[in-house]
Design an enzyme around this catalytic site. Structure first.
Site, mmCIF file in Angstrom:
data_model
loop_
_atom_site.group_PDB
_atom_site.id
_atom_site.type_symbol
_atom_site.label_atom_id
_atom_site.label_comp_id
_atom_site.label_asym_id
_atom_site.label_seq_id
_atom_site.Cartn_x
_atom_site.Cartn_y
_atom_site.Cartn_z
ATOM 1 N N LYS A 2 0.842 -1.204 0.000
ATOM 2 C CA LYS A 2 0.000 0.000 0.000
ATOM 3 C C LYS A 2 0.867 1.240 0.000
ATOM 4 O O LYS A 2 0.630 2.188 -0.747
ATOM 5 C CB LYS A 2 -0.913 0.018 1.238
ATOM 6 C CG LYS A 2 -2.117 -0.887 1.102
ATOM 7 C CD LYS A 2 -2.842 -1.070 2.420
ATOM 8 C CE LYS A 2 -3.854 -2.196 2.297
ATOM 9 N NZ LYS A 2 -4.301 -2.737 3.560
ATOM 10 N N GLN A 29 -5.290 -1.531 9.448
ATOM 11 C CA GLN A 29 -5.185 -2.885 8.889
ATOM 12 C C GLN A 29 -5.838 -3.900 9.831
ATOM 13 O O GLN A 29 -5.559 -3.918 11.037
ATOM 14 C CB GLN A 29 -3.703 -3.223 8.660
ATOM 15 C CG GLN A 29 -3.447 -4.552 7.981
ATOM 16 C CD GLN A 29 -3.947 -4.608 6.536
ATOM 17 O OE1 GLN A 29 -3.951 -3.620 5.813
ATOM 18 N NE2 GLN A 29 -4.384 -5.781 6.107
ATOM 19 N N ASP A 38 -11.716 2.612 3.761
ATOM 20 C CA ASP A 38 -12.119 1.200 3.698
ATOM 21 C C ASP A 38 -13.628 1.064 3.511
ATOM 22 O O ASP A 38 -14.113 -0.015 3.164
ATOM 23 C CB ASP A 38 -11.765 0.499 5.024
ATOM 24 C CG ASP A 38 -10.466 -0.280 4.959
ATOM 25 O OD1 ASP A 38 -10.162 -0.830 3.879
ATOM 26 O OD2 ASP A 38 -9.773 -0.346 5.985
HETATM 27 N N1 GUN Z 1 -7.536 -6.956 5.982
HETATM 28 C C1 GUN Z 1 -7.878 -7.710 4.906
HETATM 29 N N2 GUN Z 1 -8.494 -6.962 3.959
HETATM 30 C C2 GUN Z 1 -8.566 -5.710 4.462
HETATM 31 C C3 GUN Z 1 -9.089 -4.490 3.943
HETATM 32 O O1 GUN Z 1 -9.655 -4.408 2.834
HETATM 33 N N3 GUN Z 1 -8.951 -3.418 4.769
HETATM 34 C C4 GUN Z 1 -8.366 -3.492 5.991
HETATM 35 N N4 GUN Z 1 -8.296 -2.372 6.722
HETATM 36 N N5 GUN Z 1 -7.870 -4.611 6.495
HETATM 37 C C5 GUN Z 1 -7.968 -5.707 5.725
#
Ligand code: GUN
Length: 295
Positions: free
Chosen positions: A54, A98, A121
Site C-alpha cells: 500500500k 489494517q 475502507d
Molecule cells: N484486511 C484484509 N483486507 C482488508 C481491507 O480491505 N482493509 C483493511 N483495513 N484490512 C484488511
C-alpha cells in the site's frame, strides 16, 4: 472452451494510472496532495506485506503516505488517540487500520472512531448505512474491485443472478449491496447454506470469498458464468515452498466459466487500486471538489 481470464493486474494498473494523473492535476491546479495514513498494529506477516505494498503504490501515485506501526500490545486508548490525531490532521484524507487487530482491541469501536469522511475502507457504520440505502459513500475496496471486473466481463449486470459465497463485512455483505445497486438478483451463501453446489450452479456471477482453498469446484459453475475468486490461500507447494491459490478450483472452473479471475493477479491487485481511488475521492470531497471518475 476455456474461459476469458480477467486480468485484474492490468485493470488495476489502468486505474492507478488514472489516479496518478488526477493526483498530478490536483497538485498543480489546487496545490493539494492527497494523503493516506495506514495503521498497522502488531507483526502479522501477511499484514506487513499488504501495508508495504500500500505504501509503495500510494507514493507511486504521487500521494503522501503516512505509516503508523504500533506494537502488538498496544492498548485501546493509545490506538484511539492516534485515530483522533489522524482525524484532525488536514494532510490526512484517508485512514486505514489494517485488520485483523490483536485480540485486546475492539475492531468495531476502532473502525467507528474513524471520521467517516476519511474512512477509505468504507467500513464505518455511516458508510455501511449509506451504501445499503443507496446514498453516496466511500465503498469497500475489494467489493468495488469485484464489481468492476464483473462489469468488464458482462457489461450491464441488470437481471443477472449473482451468488456470493461468504458473508463477511469486508467482502460478502458490501458486494451484495453493490450488485443489488447494479440490478442483480443477489444470493449470499455461506458455510451453513444447504446444497451449496446447487445454489452456485444458478449463478451468472459467482463470487467466492470464504477463505477455503478450492472449495468451489468446476461442476458448481454454470456454463458461461463469470467467476470472481476473492480467496488468497497460501498452501504448501511440496518443494519447501508455498504458493497462493484461490477459493475456486481454477483449472476445473476455467473449462466451464465464460470468464474467471486468476489467483494471484485477479481481485488482489484491484483492492489497492481502489484504495488509492477512495483516497483521491476523499481528498476531493474534503476540498469541495467533484468526485473523480476512474472506472
Ligand atoms: N484486511 C484484509 N483486507 C482488508 C481491507 O480491505 N482493509 C483493511 N483495513 N484490512 C484488511
Amino acid at each position: 472452451m476455456s474461459a476469458q481470464i480477467l486480468d485484474g493486474k492490468a485493470v488495476a494498473a489502468e486505474i492507478r494510472e488514472k489516479v496518478a494523473a488526477q493526483v498530478a492535476a490536483l497538485k498543480s491546479g489546487h496545490g493539494l496532495t492527497p494523503g493516506l495514513a495506514v495503521v498497522l498494529v502488531g507483526e502479522d506477516p501477511a499484514s506487513q506485506v499488504y501495508v508495504r505494498n500500500k505504501k509503495r503504490q500510494t507514493v507511486e501515485a504521487g500521494m503522501n503516505s503516512f505509516e503508523h506501526v504500533l506494537d502488538a500490545g498496544t492498548g485501546q486508548d493509545e490506538l484511539l488517540a492516534l485515530i483522533d490525531r489522524l482525524n484532525n490532521d488536514p494532510a490526512v484524507h484517508g485512514i486505514l487500520v489494517q485488520l485483523p487487530l490483536p485480540g485486546q482491541l475492539d475492531e468495531d469501536l476502532v473502525i467507528n472512531a474513524i471520521n467517516p469522511a476519511k474512512d477509505v475502507d468504507g467500513f464505518h457504520l455511516e458508510n455501511v448505512g449509506r451504501l445499503s440505502t443507496g446514498q453516496d459513500s466511500l465503498v469497500p475496496c475489494t467489493p468495488a474491485g469485484c464489481r468492476i471486473l464483473a462489469r468488464r466481463a458482462l457489461g450491464d449486470l441488470t437481471g443477472k443472478e449473482a451468488v456470493i459465497v461468504g458473508r463477511s463485512n469486508i467482502v460478502g455483505k458490501p458486494l451484495a449491496q453493490l450488485l443489488l445497486a447494479d440490478n442483480c438478483t443477489v444470493t449470499i451463501a455461506h458455510s451453513r447454506t444447504r446444497n451449496l453446489a446447487d445454489v452456485c450452479r444458478r449463478a451468472d456471477i459467482l463470487v467466492a470469498a470464504v477463505g477455503r482453498a478450492e472449495l468451489v469446484r468446476g461442476d458448481w459453475v454454470k456454463p458461461g458464468a463469470c467467476v470472481i475468486d476473492v480467496g488468497i490461500n497460501r498452501i504448501d507447494a511440496g518443494n519447501g515452498k508455498t504458493r497462493l491459490i484461490g477459493d475456486v478450483a481454477f483449472d476445473e472452473a476455467k473449462e466451464v466459466a465464460g470468464s474467471i479471475t486468476p489467483v494471484p493477479g485477479g481481485v488482489g491487485p484491484m483492492t489497492i487500486a481502489l484504495l488509492l481511488a477512495n483516497t483521491l475521492t476523499a481528498a476531493c470531497a474534503a476540498n469541495g471538489l467533484p468526485a473523480p471518475t476512474l472506472s
